[in-house]
Motif scaffolding. Structure first.
Motif, PDB file in Angstrom:
ATOM      1  N   LEU A 138      37.578  51.276  43.034  1.00 57.40           N
ATOM      2  CA  LEU A 138      37.121  50.971  44.394  1.00 57.40           C
ATOM      3  C   LEU A 138      37.953  51.611  45.489  1.00 57.40           C
ATOM      4  O   LEU A 138      37.544  51.620  46.652  1.00 57.40           O
ATOM      5  CB  LEU A 138      37.156  49.450  44.614  1.00 57.40           C
ATOM      6  N   GLN A 139      39.121  52.122  45.158  1.00 58.10           N
ATOM      7  CA  GLN A 139      40.090  52.506  46.178  1.00 58.10           C
ATOM      8  C   GLN A 139      39.507  53.413  47.262  1.00 58.10           C
ATOM      9  O   GLN A 139      39.775  53.227  48.448  1.00 58.10           O
ATOM     10  CB  GLN A 139      41.306  53.181  45.538  1.00 58.10           C
ATOM     11  N   ALA A 140      38.689  54.361  46.876  1.00 56.35           N
ATOM     12  CA  ALA A 140      38.122  55.304  47.854  1.00 56.35           C
ATOM     13  C   ALA A 140      37.154  54.621  48.820  1.00 56.35           C
ATOM     14  O   ALA A 140      36.814  55.184  49.858  1.00 56.35           O
ATOM     15  CB  ALA A 140      37.410  56.443  47.136  1.00 56.35           C
ATOM     16  N   HIS A 141      36.713  53.402  48.494  1.00 54.46           N
ATOM     17  CA  HIS A 141      35.723  52.713  49.321  1.00 54.46           C
ATOM     18  C   HIS A 141      36.336  51.622  50.197  1.00 54.46           C
ATOM     19  O   HIS A 141      35.603  50.985  50.968  1.00 54.46           O
ATOM     20  CB  HIS A 141      34.658  52.072  48.422  1.00 54.46           C
ATOM     21  N   LEU A 142      37.631  51.376  50.080  1.00 51.26           N
ATOM     22  CA  LEU A 142      38.220  50.201  50.714  1.00 51.26           C
ATOM     23  C   LEU A 142      38.695  50.400  52.142  1.00 51.26           C
ATOM     24  O   LEU A 142      38.705  49.443  52.923  1.00 51.26           O
ATOM     25  CB  LEU A 142      39.388  49.683  49.866  1.00 51.26           C
ATOM     26  N   LEU A 143      39.093  51.594  52.524  1.00 50.05           N
ATOM     27  CA  LEU A 143      39.671  51.789  53.843  1.00 50.05           C
ATOM     28  C   LEU A 143      38.689  51.388  54.938  1.00 50.05           C
ATOM     29  O   LEU A 143      37.573  51.916  55.019  1.00 50.05           O
ATOM     30  CB  LEU A 143      40.109  53.240  54.032  1.00 50.05           C
ATOM     31  N   ASP A 144      39.085  50.405  55.737  1.00 51.08           N
ATOM     32  CA  ASP A 144      38.283  49.890  56.859  1.00 51.08           C
ATOM     33  C   ASP A 144      36.973  49.238  56.429  1.00 51.08           C
ATOM     34  O   ASP A 144      36.068  49.034  57.247  1.00 51.08           O
ATOM     35  CB  ASP A 144      37.994  50.990  57.883  1.00 51.08           C
ATOM     36  N   ALA A 145      36.863  48.898  55.146  1.00 53.63           N
ATOM     37  CA  ALA A 145      35.630  48.289  54.632  1.00 53.63           C
ATOM     38  C   ALA A 145      35.562  46.801  54.976  1.00 53.63           C
ATOM     39  O   ALA A 145      36.575  46.134  55.167  1.00 53.63           O
ATOM     40  CB  ALA A 145      35.549  48.467  53.120  1.00 53.63           C
ATOM     41  N   ARG A 146      34.333  46.290  55.002  1.00 59.48           N
ATOM     42  CA  ARG A 146      34.084  44.856  55.113  1.00 59.48           C
ATOM     43  C   ARG A 146      33.696  44.369  53.725  1.00 59.48           C
ATOM     44  O   ARG A 146      32.720  44.844  53.147  1.00 59.48           O
ATOM     45  CB  ARG A 146      32.990  44.573  56.138  1.00 59.48           C
ATOM     46  N   VAL A 147      34.476  43.424  53.213  1.00 63.12           N
ATOM     47  CA  VAL A 147      34.383  42.992  51.823  1.00 63.12           C
ATOM     48  C   VAL A 147      33.839  41.574  51.745  1.00 63.12           C
ATOM     49  O   VAL A 147      34.174  40.715  52.571  1.00 63.12           O
ATOM     50  CB  VAL A 147      35.779  43.054  51.153  1.00 63.12           C
ATOM     51  N   LEU A 148      33.007  41.326  50.734  1.00 67.43           N
ATOM     52  CA  LEU A 148      32.496  39.985  50.461  1.00 67.43           C
ATOM     53  C   LEU A 148      32.972  39.575  49.070  1.00 67.43           C
ATOM     54  O   LEU A 148      32.701  40.256  48.084  1.00 67.43           O
ATOM     55  CB  LEU A 148      30.965  39.987  50.520  1.00 67.43           C
ATOM     56  N   ASP A 149      33.726  38.467  48.998  1.00 68.84           N
ATOM     57  CA  ASP A 149      34.271  37.941  47.747  1.00 68.84           C
ATOM     58  C   ASP A 149      33.558  36.630  47.446  1.00 68.84           C
ATOM     59  O   ASP A 149      33.821  35.601  48.077  1.00 68.84           O
ATOM     60  CB  ASP A 149      35.784  37.743  47.902  1.00 68.84           C
TER      61      ASP A 149
ATOM     62  N   GLU B  86      43.386  41.310  47.516  1.00 69.72           N
ATOM     63  CA  GLU B  86      43.765  42.632  47.005  1.00 69.72           C
ATOM     64  C   GLU B  86      43.091  43.720  47.828  1.00 69.72           C
ATOM     65  O   GLU B  86      43.712  44.736  48.180  1.00 69.72           O
ATOM     66  CB  GLU B  86      43.382  42.764  45.526  1.00 69.72           C
ATOM     67  N   ALA B  87      41.809  43.507  48.157  1.00 66.65           N
ATOM     68  CA  ALA B  87      41.083  44.490  48.970  1.00 66.65           C
ATOM     69  C   ALA B  87      41.708  44.621  50.354  1.00 66.65           C
ATOM     70  O   ALA B  87      41.880  45.732  50.876  1.00 66.65           O
ATOM     71  CB  ALA B  87      39.612  44.092  49.079  1.00 66.65           C
ATOM     72  N   LEU B  88      42.073  43.505  50.967  1.00 71.81           N
ATOM     73  CA  LEU B  88      42.705  43.542  52.282  1.00 71.81           C
ATOM     74  C   LEU B  88      44.062  44.238  52.219  1.00 71.81           C
ATOM     75  O   LEU B  88      44.406  45.038  53.095  1.00 71.81           O
ATOM     76  CB  LEU B  88      42.872  42.125  52.830  1.00 71.81           C
ATOM     77  N   SER B  89      44.814  43.951  51.182  1.00 75.60           N
ATOM     78  CA  SER B  89      46.123  44.582  51.008  1.00 75.60           C
ATOM     79  C   SER B  89      45.998  46.094  50.886  1.00 75.60           C
ATOM     80  O   SER B  89      46.872  46.844  51.337  1.00 75.60           O
ATOM     81  CB  SER B  89      46.823  44.011  49.774  1.00 75.60           C
ATOM     82  N   ARG B  90      44.884  46.555  50.312  1.00 78.34           N
ATOM     83  CA  ARG B  90      44.671  47.981  50.083  1.00 78.34           C
ATOM     84  C   ARG B  90      43.926  48.676  51.216  1.00 78.34           C
ATOM     85  O   ARG B  90      43.516  49.821  51.070  1.00 78.34           O
ATOM     86  CB  ARG B  90      43.925  48.178  48.767  1.00 78.34           C
ATOM     87  N   GLY B  91      43.716  48.003  52.338  1.00 82.26           N
ATOM     88  CA  GLY B  91      43.181  48.699  53.494  1.00 82.26           C
ATOM     89  C   GLY B  91      41.833  48.249  54.009  1.00 82.26           C
ATOM     90  O   GLY B  91      41.323  48.821  54.983  1.00 82.26           O
ATOM     91  N   ALA B  92      41.214  47.234  53.391  1.00 82.88           N
ATOM     92  CA  ALA B  92      39.944  46.734  53.918  1.00 82.88           C
ATOM     93  C   ALA B  92      40.153  46.146  55.306  1.00 82.88           C
ATOM     94  O   ALA B  92      41.206  45.574  55.603  1.00 82.88           O
ATOM     95  CB  ALA B  92      39.343  45.694  52.981  1.00 82.88           C
TER      96      ALA B  92
ATOM     97  N   TRP C 147      29.248  47.489  44.545  1.00 81.39           N
ATOM     98  CA  TRP C 147      29.247  46.146  43.973  1.00 81.39           C
ATOM     99  C   TRP C 147      30.059  46.140  42.683  1.00 81.39           C
ATOM    100  O   TRP C 147      29.988  47.097  41.905  1.00 81.39           O
ATOM    101  CB  TRP C 147      27.828  45.720  43.614  1.00 81.39           C
ATOM    102  N   ARG C 148      30.791  45.050  42.448  1.00 77.14           N
ATOM    103  CA  ARG C 148      31.451  44.815  41.170  1.00 77.14           C
ATOM    104  C   ARG C 148      31.207  43.367  40.782  1.00 77.14           C
ATOM    105  O   ARG C 148      31.563  42.443  41.510  1.00 77.14           O
ATOM    106  CB  ARG C 148      32.965  45.085  41.245  1.00 77.14           C
ATOM    107  N   LEU C 149      30.587  43.176  39.618  1.00 73.24           N
ATOM    108  CA  LEU C 149      30.269  41.842  39.102  1.00 73.24           C
ATOM    109  C   LEU C 149      30.988  41.641  37.778  1.00 73.24           C
ATOM    110  O   LEU C 149      30.793  42.409  36.835  1.00 73.24           O
ATOM    111  CB  LEU C 149      28.756  41.697  38.909  1.00 73.24           C
TER     112      LEU C 149
END
Length: 195
Positions: A36-47, A58-64, A144-146
């Motif tokens: 996912l790393q290439a997709h995380l910068l400035d992304a809006r994530v739903l957990d 983890e997503a926020l720590s990596r730049g989301a 998406w990751r399930l």
């Protein structure tokens, strides 16, 4: 349980007690976030089924840019709040309390990354209903990751989502998907890929 990489790397997170909580192993988490790393910068994530909140954190720590955590159990909600403070990312997080799929109605889109870790015993039809409810909130190209038990049948992705690979890590399967542009035709997913 710890944050693996990014600004909160190494910080210890707490897990809520109870049989309903099944934290994602560090091995699986590292594999998921490597993809996912290439997709995380400035992304809006739903957990979804956030549990301790470890995936969204983890997503926020990596730049989301922002993460929304959806969880129904009070012990888990308390753990999420504590862990957000520990990782120093609470200012970029929203916590939604409620039962899925109904709680999806209170999630604000658009969403660029969807992380779903439902209880393995949850009925597949409920999971499919949740996927269908979330899909309209996602941006074109959203990933998406399930997470699921390897013995569980693949989810029925909604028409808006292109199924991707299934990666296996021991007893865990990670089902990948991507929201397709409205005009994109359906295609056949890649075969399962062992870890």
């Amino acid at each position: 349980m710890r944050v693996i990489a990014g600004t909160a790397r190494g910080r210890r997170l707490v897990a809520p007690k109870g049989r309903d909580v099944r934290p994602t192993s560090d091995r699986v988490k590292e594999a998921v976030f490597s993809s996912l790393q290439a997709h995380l910068l400035d992304a809006r994530v739903l957990d979804l089924f956030a549990g301790s909140g470890a995936l969204g954190i983890e997503a926020l720590s990596r730049g989301a840019a922002h993460a929304t955590f959806v969880e129904r159990a009070n012990p888990a909600l308390s753990a999420i709040t504590r862990n957000l403070a520990t990782a120093d990312v609470a200012d970029r997080a929203t916590v939604v309390s409620g039962e899925l799929p109904a709680a999806v109605a209170r999630v604000e889109g658009p969403v660029d990354v969807v992380l779903i870790d439902p209880p393995y015993a949850l009925d597949a039809a409920v999971v499919d209903t949740i996927l269908a409810a979330v899909a309209p909130l996602t941006t074109a190209g959203a990933v998406w990751r399930l997470e699921a038990d390897v013995r569980t049948p693949a989810p029925t992705w909604p028409p808006l989502v292109e199924p991707g690979r299934v990666r296996r890590y021991g007893d865990t399967a990670i089902h990948e998907g991507r929201t397709r542009p409205a005009s994109a035709p359906a295609t056949t997913p890649d075969p399962e890929e062992p870890a």
